[in-house]
Design an enzyme around this catalytic site. Structure first.
Site, short mmCIF file in Angstrom:
data_model
loop_
_atom_site.label_atom_id
_atom_site.label_comp_id
_atom_site.label_asym_id
_atom_site.label_seq_id
_atom_site.Cartn_x
_atom_site.Cartn_y
_atom_site.Cartn_z
N PHE A 46 -12.06 -6.86 13.79
CA PHE A 46 -10.97 -7.37 12.95
C PHE A 46 -10.59 -6.31 11.91
O PHE A 46 -11.44 -5.77 11.22
CB PHE A 46 -11.40 -8.67 12.26
CG PHE A 46 -10.35 -9.20 11.33
CD1 PHE A 46 -9.09 -9.58 11.81
CD2 PHE A 46 -10.59 -9.30 9.97
CE1 PHE A 46 -8.12 -10.05 10.96
CE2 PHE A 46 -9.62 -9.78 9.10
CZ PHE A 46 -8.38 -10.16 9.60
N GLN A 47 -9.31 -6.02 11.84
CA GLN A 47 -8.76 -5.04 10.91
C GLN A 47 -9.34 -3.64 11.09
O GLN A 47 -9.51 -2.91 10.13
CB GLN A 47 -8.88 -5.52 9.46
CG GLN A 47 -8.05 -6.78 9.24
CD GLN A 47 -7.80 -7.10 7.78
OE1 GLN A 47 -8.67 -6.90 6.94
NE2 GLN A 47 -6.62 -7.61 7.49
N MET A 66 24.42 8.86 2.84
CA MET A 66 24.22 10.17 3.46
C MET A 66 24.46 10.10 4.97
O MET A 66 25.03 11.02 5.56
CB MET A 66 22.80 10.68 3.17
CG MET A 66 22.56 12.09 3.62
SD MET A 66 23.76 13.24 2.90
CE MET A 66 22.82 13.92 1.54
N GLU A 88 0.82 -1.22 0.00
CA GLU A 88 0.00 0.00 0.00
C GLU A 88 0.85 1.27 0.00
O GLU A 88 0.45 2.30 -0.54
CB GLU A 88 -0.95 0.01 1.20
CG GLU A 88 -2.10 -0.98 1.08
CD GLU A 88 -1.76 -2.36 1.62
OE1 GLU A 88 -0.57 -2.63 1.91
OE2 GLU A 88 -2.69 -3.18 1.76
N LYS A 134 -17.76 -0.49 5.70
CA LYS A 134 -18.20 -1.47 4.71
C LYS A 134 -19.71 -1.41 4.45
O LYS A 134 -20.15 -1.56 3.31
CB LYS A 134 -17.81 -2.88 5.18
CG LYS A 134 -18.03 -3.93 4.11
CD LYS A 134 -17.38 -5.26 4.47
CE LYS A 134 -17.59 -6.27 3.34
NZ LYS A 134 -16.93 -7.55 3.64
C1 LIG Z 1 12.43 5.54 5.47
C2 LIG Z 1 13.67 6.21 5.87
N1 LIG Z 1 14.47 5.66 6.81
C3 LIG Z 1 15.63 6.27 7.16
C4 LIG Z 1 16.02 7.45 6.58
C5 LIG Z 1 17.31 8.13 7.00
N2 LIG Z 1 18.25 8.20 5.87
C6 LIG Z 1 18.40 9.31 5.13
S1 LIG Z 1 19.47 9.11 3.89
C7 LIG Z 1 19.81 7.52 4.33
C8 LIG Z 1 20.76 6.69 3.56
C9 LIG Z 1 20.28 6.38 2.20
O1 LIG Z 1 21.11 5.40 1.65
P1 LIG Z 1 21.04 5.03 0.13
O2 LIG Z 1 19.63 4.86 -0.30
O3 LIG Z 1 21.94 3.88 -0.12
O4 LIG Z 1 21.57 6.33 -0.59
P2 LIG Z 1 23.00 7.04 -0.55
O5 LIG Z 1 22.94 8.07 0.51
O6 LIG Z 1 24.03 6.01 -0.29
O7 LIG Z 1 23.11 7.66 -1.89
C10 LIG Z 1 19.06 7.17 5.46
C11 LIG Z 1 19.13 5.88 6.14
C12 LIG Z 1 15.15 7.99 5.62
N3 LIG Z 1 15.40 9.15 5.00
N4 LIG Z 1 14.00 7.35 5.26
#
Ligand SMILES: Cc1ncc(C[n+]2csc(CCOP(=O)(O)OP(=O)(O)O)c2C)c(N)n1
Lengths: 581, 167
Positions: free
Chosen positions: A113-114, A478, A51, A163
């Site tokens: 439920f749900q 990052m 979803e 529903k």
């Molecule tokens: C759902 C979610 N969980 C955690 C984060 C925190 N976060 C921001 S950037 C990042 C790393 C992203 O890694 P990747 O997709 O491999 O991209 P890169 O930075 O290596 O280009 C994380 C964990 C986020 N933005 N979204």
């Protein structure tokens, strides 16, 4: 008129609203609705695999097309899975209408439920939501939902459907228009404020245009280009605003903010007049708020009064839709033959050109290892700057924003506000539904892509060929970058010790997989992939794991306190910055 | 700039089931203070009148007003602190009333314009209306350990003169 069931009414409403695609996933509480969908062909239902993917796909469809994205999910887990998508759309003001199944009215509150309190769970991340308790109000509620989602500052609206409502019968009438006494967004700007703003804008010695996603959402790009060129002023855009003004034009001085260009951030810091348009002074843009544009008088145009003077006090607020207000400004300037201070402007441009010489986006090329920036540059060349680009969240997102030059609005699609990893792939699919004849590429990372991978199956089922540009650095890049700079290289939980074989994975889903390990192969691989018009191709680029995104304003820093590539080996942050994210 | 002022904001909103929680949610989500909140239907059954008391500096109040206006269910609102207005709150207070206390309590209630609603051989239940400050003074005037229970309605208010909040 024959009475018809709530489910039939809903499907008729969608038809009458001109909905082409409905992204969704079935379940017990929406069975009647799915039964009605089965009986018709006007509204095409896209069966996603999760979803969250449905909401991101509808969101990508909306960002690309400007039309509302429409979603249908079941109660309980269907709703909770959708919440991340809804919050993502909410933060970026994307118009969605999300229909959710609910347990029968008589069971609401019984922990059936749900059952979840959908209206309660989603309240903080929707523009508005409704629980339909009477089938006679259904059609009008649907109309209101579309109206609220699409007008004013857009946003997601949710309609919760117990529903029993979907089998109760009533006569169908879809209102052509709805009026809400409690909701009347201002469209036209105040003439007196516009006049005052024009005077301030034209008296500027060091002017700066700073524009955001609001320009794109309001389809105000043409007016923005006209005004900017009429004035001859420098313009910078936020991450959400890219494409509204062509990036290849000389007046564009790059994105601003945490990873903005040196010239854009310096010009912000030094300007004497800031013209903010459809932007909301987000913390990723302003840096430390008391160091933000210290010498500027500020004009702010926005449709949402609550965006004005929220973070930064402005001098001339104008509430209204961007194209409307900018058109009025252009008219005043033309009618009265007003001219900016050309002498001051020449000097200002000279200063900006000095800053440009810093070449803040320069990176050290390599013939050994693939630089991620290089991949984006090549992608730009191979697609001739024309592709719709979606991205996930991380370093790759910033490189996409920095090195792909977006020349038109709705070409760049990313989760700026919530920063949702997993957004890119389903959003690309949604964009491809909107524009089947255009190239769509998703720039992603090895972390993000694994959050919504299952949608590869949906893309196979509906044949929505997208090119996946995986900048695979093996890291949550990052986060690793922050750990390198601010946590003395303690790489806590940012290295993936196991990654799938992405080529085999793509093939397992019925797509084409390619692994590219050498800089010399980048362009060829891209050409080959884009030549396969009707295939989804997963390009797994093995990139330099140590590359960082520059420039960077460390949290807590002012706009003029940027770290630049190769020049700032020693990185430190302000103590107070450490508490910021 | 930073001095935090008390504001009484009066809101007309759609009398819908979720409306009150939208307001309450807004205050908690954005970290605004909420001192009191009262809500009841009006003469028009499709509308509720909600009065809330909050505090914050000028900028915070401006945001609160804008954010409230942004809620789809909010039809109109007025910051009563910005105009001539009166504010009223109802307080019910149960006190001990033993020996000398009985006369003393009755006298205090009279001074503050209260009504004694219920009398037992050891307690009084007093009703008092007025601006919040007056109710505070009454509570200060009563000796602490004489107070058995206090119920306050929270402030409501209305603008003076011809100014009226209606649709
Ligand atoms: C759902 C979610 N969980 C955690 C984060 C925190 N976060 C921001 S950037 C990042 C790393 C992203 O890694 P990747 O997709 O491999 O991209 P890169 O930075 O290596 O280009 C994380 C964990 C986020 N933005 N979204």
């Amino acid at each position: 008129m024959e009475p018809i069931t709530g489910a039939e009414i809903l499907v008729r409403c969608l038809k009458d609203e001109g909905v082409e695609y409905l992204f969704g996933y079935p379940g017990g509480s929406v069975l009647h609705i799915y039964d009605e969908l089965y009986k018709q062909e006007d509204v095409k239902h896209i069966l996603v695999r999760h979803e969250q993917g449905a909401v991101h796909a509808a969101d990508g469809y909306s960002r690309a097309s400007g039309k509302p994205g429409v979603v249908l999910v079941t109660s309980g887990p269907g709703v909770t899975n959708a919440v991340t998508g809804i919050a993502t759309a909410y933060m970026d003001s994307i118009p969605l209408v999300v229909f959710t199944g609910q347990v029968p009215t008589a069971l609401i509150g019984n922990d059936a439920f749900q059952e979840v309190d959908t209206v309660g769970i989603t309240r903080p991340c929707v523009k508005h939501n409704f629980l339909v308790k009477d089938v006679r109000l259904l059609a009008e509620t649907v109309k209101k939902a579309f109206y609220i989602a699409m007008t004013g500052r857009p946003g997601p609206v949710l309609v919760d459907l117990p529903k029993d409502i979907t089998i109760t019968k009533t006569e169908y009438h879809y209102p052509k228009k709805v009026k809400l006494r409690s909701y009347n967004p201002t469209v036209k700007g105040h003439a007196g404020q516009i006049r005052k703003a024009v005077d301030m804008i034209l008296s500027a010695k060091r002017p700066m245009l700073y524009t955001g996603g609001g320009v794109i959402l309001s389809d105000g790009s043409a007016e923005l280009v006209e005004l900017t060129q009429l004035l001859g002023y420098p313009i910078t855009q936020t991450l959400m605003g890219l494409g509204a003004y062509p990036a290849t034009d000389k007046q564009f001085i790059g994105m601003l903010g945490m990873h903005g260009t040196y010239e854009a951030n310096m010009a912000m810091h030094e300007c004497d007049t800031l013209i903010a348009i459809g932007a909301r002074f987000d913390d990723r843009v302003t840096g430390k708020i008391d160091k933000f544009c210290p010498t500027a008088r500020i004009v702010h145009v926005d449709i949402d009064p609550s965006s004005i003077s929220k973070n930064v006090k402005v001098d001339i607020p104008i509430v209204g839709s961007v194209p409307n207000v900018l058109r009025a400004m252009i008219n005043v300037i033309r009618d009265e033959k007003l001219k900016p201070d050309t002498e001051a402007l020449t000097q200002w441009w000279r200063q900006i050109d000095e800053w440009r010489k810093m070449e803040s986006l320069r990176y050290r090329p390599s013939t050994e290892v693939i630089k991620p920036q290089f991949v984006v540059e090549k992608l730009y060349q191979v697609t001739e700057g024309q592709a719709i680009i979606t991205s996930d969240v991380g370093q790759h997102q910033m490189w996409a924003a920095q090195y792909y030059l977006f020349d038109r609005p709705r070409q760049w699609i990313n989760s700026g506000g919530l920063g949702t990893m997993g957004f890119g792939l389903p959003a690309a699919m949604g964009a491809k539904f909107a524009f089947p004849d255009q190239d769509v590429a998703c720039i992603t990372g090895d972390g993000s892509i694994q959050m919504m991978l299952q949608e590869l199956a949906t893309m196979k089922q509906y044949n929505t060929p997208v090119k996946i540009i995986n900048l695979n650095n093996g890291y949550l890049g990052m986060v690793r970058q922050w750990q390198e700079f601010f946590y003395q290289k303690r790489y806590s939980m940012t290295y993936f010790e196991a990654l799938p074989n992405f080529v085999m994975l793509a093939e397992a889903y019925g797509h084409v997989g390619m692994k590219i390990e050498r800089p010399g192969d980048v362009e060829g691989a891209l050409r080959e992939a884009f030549a396969m018009k009707d295939r989804t191709v997963f390009l797994d680029f093995v990139t330099d794991p140590s590359e960082n995104v520059f420039p960077m304003i460390p949290a807590g820093g002012g706009q003029n306190e940027m770290l630049l590539a190769e020049r700032d080996d020693m990185v430190s942050t302000h103590e107070e910055g450490m508490v910021l994210v | 700039m930073n001095n935090s002022n008390r504001h009484v904001i009066s809101i007309l909103m759609e009398n819908e089931s979720g409306a009150l929680s939208r307001v309450a949610n807004l205050f908690s989500a954005r970290g605004y203070n909420i001192e009191s909140l009262t809500v009841a239907p009006t003469d028009d059954p499709t509308l509720s009148r909600l009065t809330l008391v909050t505090s914050g500096n000028e900028q915070v109040i401006e945001q609160i007003v804008k954010q409230l206006n942004k809620l789809i269910d909010v039809v109109k609102l007025i910051d009563l602190s910005e105009t001539d207005s009166i504010e009223r709150e109802l307080m019910l207070i149960k006190t001990k009333a033993l020996g000398e206390q009985r006369a003393e309590m009755m006298r205090l209630s009279e001074i503050f314009g209260g009504h004694i609603l219920d009398v037992t051989d050891s307690t009084y239940t007093i009703e008092l209306t007025g601006p919040g400050g007056k109710l505070d003074s009454f509570l200060r005037a009563v000796e602490k350990d004489a107070i058995l229970e206090v119920v306050r309605s929270g402030a409501t208010g209305i603008a003076l003169g011809q100014k009226a909040l209606h649709v």
